[in-house]
Write a protein that holds these residues in place. Structure first.
Motif, short mmCIF file in Angstrom:
data_model
loop_
_atom_site.label_atom_id
_atom_site.label_comp_id
_atom_site.label_asym_id
_atom_site.label_seq_id
_atom_site.Cartn_x
_atom_site.Cartn_y
_atom_site.Cartn_z
N ALA A 98 11.40 4.95 6.82
CA ALA A 98 11.05 5.47 8.15
C ALA A 98 9.53 5.47 8.35
CB ALA A 98 11.61 6.88 8.32
N GLU A 99 8.82 5.83 7.29
CA GLU A 99 7.35 5.84 7.36
C GLU A 99 6.82 4.41 7.56
OE1 GLU A 99 5.25 8.54 7.16
OE2 GLU A 99 3.34 7.52 6.81
N LEU A 153 12.96 8.10 3.50
CA LEU A 153 11.71 8.59 4.11
C LEU A 153 10.64 7.51 4.11
CD1 LEU A 153 11.45 12.14 2.50
CD2 LEU A 153 12.07 11.59 4.85
N ASP A 154 10.56 6.78 2.99
CA ASP A 154 9.57 5.70 2.91
C ASP A 154 9.86 4.64 3.97
OD1 ASP A 154 8.21 6.71 0.64
OD2 ASP A 154 9.74 5.86 -0.69
N ASP A 160 0.82 -1.20 0.00
CA ASP A 160 0.00 0.00 0.00
C ASP A 160 0.86 1.27 0.00
OD1 ASP A 160 -2.62 1.25 0.27
OD2 ASP A 160 -1.85 1.91 2.22
N LYS A 161 1.85 1.27 0.86
CA LYS A 161 2.69 2.47 0.99
C LYS A 161 3.54 2.72 -0.25
CE LYS A 161 2.86 4.43 4.37
NZ LYS A 161 2.01 5.56 4.75
N LEU A 162 4.08 1.66 -0.84
CA LEU A 162 5.00 1.83 -1.95
C LEU A 162 4.34 1.63 -3.32
CD1 LEU A 162 8.10 -0.05 -0.46
CD2 LEU A 162 7.55 2.39 -0.31
N SER A 163 3.02 1.42 -3.29
CA SER A 163 2.28 1.19 -4.55
C SER A 163 2.92 0.09 -5.39
CB SER A 163 2.18 2.49 -5.36
OG SER A 163 1.39 3.42 -4.71
N ALA A 214 11.88 2.12 -2.41
CA ALA A 214 11.70 2.95 -1.22
C ALA A 214 12.94 3.81 -0.99
CB ALA A 214 11.45 2.07 0.00
N LEU A 254 7.07 3.30 11.08
CA LEU A 254 5.97 3.90 11.85
C LEU A 254 4.69 3.08 11.66
CD1 LEU A 254 6.07 6.53 13.53
CD2 LEU A 254 5.07 7.70 11.58
N GLU A 262 4.96 -0.19 13.53
CA GLU A 262 4.79 0.03 14.97
C GLU A 262 3.31 0.17 15.32
OE1 GLU A 262 9.03 2.17 16.15
OE2 GLU A 262 7.26 3.44 15.83
N ASN A 263 2.60 0.94 14.50
CA ASN A 263 1.17 1.13 14.75
C ASN A 263 0.39 -0.17 14.58
OD1 ASN A 263 1.45 3.85 15.32
ND2 ASN A 263 1.12 4.48 13.20
#
Lengths: 80, 417
Positions: free
Chosen positions: A41-42, A38-39, A14-17, A35, A45, A48-49
């Motif tokens: 590190a995101e 920044l990707d 999802d994050k990196l399409s 990636a 996060l 972790e969530n």
């Protein structure tokens, strides 16, 4: 621990399409999945969530591949 | 040193009344209002519950989802209007010397919404600092131009300008000067704003700057009307491709018009209220005309700042009276904001697009919602209140004034070889 693998795959895709099927343990975040720092590190996060963990800085620095991330998450989830 | 001439060879726009230049211009001629109930947040408790939002934009048609995560809506809007402008310009991205192409965009507030959302999330999570690494690249205004240079590889001058509601006029002015001096061949310029959020609406409400005509919001943006009660917040972006004339001619580019002058002054009166006698606004118009070697009687049309605030509209009219004297009643005057609302820092960019279309079609768009012209404004002035006006349009001024006392006037002319 395939539940973790699946969840991690979904988050990364999802994050990196990228296609979830392409998110396999040997893939490098930067070389294979596009990636940047920044990707990454995101993503930490997001992990972790998703898993209710806190990833120490030194752990993050060792994550190169998807497999590295899964190992680190498994360890931290087990320690919870 | 001889200054180079500067022309406009491409345009793009994303506005509350049209998501590209053609849609926008057609809506301007029809007198379409972009106002509607606020949908970006629940405005129930706010004094103003309407705004001019961008509508029906499927952003992923333009920007990949992965990139969107790193861009505040203000950067997204600027990217979309820039993509249109570059395509419109016919600039060959393979051929152009990218070291000589710059990007200078104006924005009043930058990534305001991203900042606000992140602060809310921080407080809601008991102030545990878990900020996204994408946050600051969404908040910082300068990434608006950064994203554009990154996408296209433009290596020339790259920054944003900020002067509240005159921001884009300063960006266009800086681009003009750099091209005049031969420091670049092409500059992608314009403005963007995306501040229909709780903080902006609440903040401007607290200053009594926004209209609160909630029961009749369709008529809320009514510049120069006696019953106007403040501006209507808008959002969007526009991009102009500014090019050195010789460069444009060498590649056979279509030329929309020539940018011939700029005037810039500061009010030194009050941090928000305009000087009631409009002396600095007047000076701004005079300087723009001097810069372009134009006499007041030669001006055909002024696209006014005209935000629909009680004080601002009157001060601008006084400034025009004092600058143009008898010629004022022969000018065509209008306010784009009567339809688009006030796009803050992006206003001068979308208004420049309206001006260049006016030059192209010899047609000036109407000012809507003037029912009773303010009796303090000369009653014989032509605000194009009854519909679009066809008239030869060769020389045009664009006024933009910002909180802080910034006044900027741009002078556009029909291109003649």
């Amino acid at each position: 621990m395939s539940e973790i693998l699946e969840k991690v795959q979904t988050i990364i895709a999802d994050k990196l399409s990228v296609n979830p099927a392409d998110v396999t343990p040997e893939k490098s975040f930067s070389d294979d999945l596009g990636a940047d720092s920044l990707d990454t590190a995101e993503l930490v996060l997001d992990f972790e969530n998703a898993f209710g963990i806190k990833m120490p800085q030194e752990e993050m620095e060792n994550i190169i591949t998807v497999g590295d991330a899964i190992n680190a998450i498994e360890k931290l989830v087990a320690e919870k | 040193m001889e200054l180079q001439r500067v022309v406009i060879t491409g345009m793009g726009a994303i506005t509350p009344i049209g998501n590209n230049v053609d849609e926008y211009w057609a809506a301007l001629l029809k007198g379409v209002s972009g106002v509607g109930p606020i949908t970006h947040f629940n405005p129930e408790k706010f004094d103003t519950r309407f705004a001019c939002e961008v509508k029906n934009l499927n952003i992923t048609d333009f920007i990949p989802k992965k990139s969107l995560q790193r861009m505040d809506p203000c950067a997204q809007f600027a990217m979309v209007s820039t993509m249109e402008a570059l395509q419109d310009s016919g600039l060959d991205l393979e051929q152009v010397n990218k070291e000589r192409v710059g990007v200078i965009i104006g924005s009043g507030i930058g990534g305001f919404t991203s900042m606000m959302d992140s602060a809310i999330a921080f407080v809601e999570s008991n102030r545990v600092p878990r900020f996204s690494p994408y946050l600051l690249i969404k908040v910082l205004g300068d990434v608006i131009s950064g994203h554009i240079s990154l996408k296209y590889g433009f290596e020339g001058p790259n920054y944003i300008t900020s002067a509240a509601c005159a921001s884009a006029a300063n960006a266009i002015g800086d681009a003009f000067h750099l091209l005049q001096l031969g420091k670049a061949d092409v500059i992608i310029t314009g403005g963007t704003e995306a501040s229909v959020n709780e903080t902006a609406i609440g903040g401007f409400n607290a200053m009594h700057a926004l209209s609160t005509r909630n029961d009749d919001y369709v008529h809320a943006s009514r510049p120069f009307d006696r019953d106007r009660d403040g501006f209507v917040m808008g959002e969007g972006a526009a991009t102009l491709i500014l090019e050195r004339l010789d460069h444009a001619l060498a590649r056979g580019a279509r030329i929309y018009g020539e940018l011939c002058g700029i005037g810039m002054t500061a009010d030194t009166h009050h941090i928000t209220a305009p000087a009631p006698d409009g002396h600095s606004a007047s000076a701004s118009m005079r300087l723009a005309m001097q810069d372009g070697g134009v006499r007041p009687e030669e001006v055909d049309y002024i696209n006014m700042h005209g935000t629909s605030t009680p004080q601002g509209d009157l001060a601008e009219c006084i400034a025009i009276q004092n600058t143009f004297g008898d010629h004022a009643s022969r000018l065509l005057l209008n306010s784009t904001k009567s339809m688009t609302g006030h796009l803050l820092g992006a206003g001068p960019a979308i208004e420049s697009v309206a001006i260049l279309k006016s030059i192209q079609h010899n047609t000036v768009h109407p000012t809507i919602n003037i029912e009773h012209l303010d009796e303090r404004i000369p009653q014989d002035w032509n605000f194009c209140a009854d519909g679009p006006v066809q008239h030869p349009i060769n020389t045009v001024l664009s006024n933009s004034f910002g909180f802080g006392g910034h006044n900027v006037t741009l002078l556009y002319k029909r291109y003649r070889g």
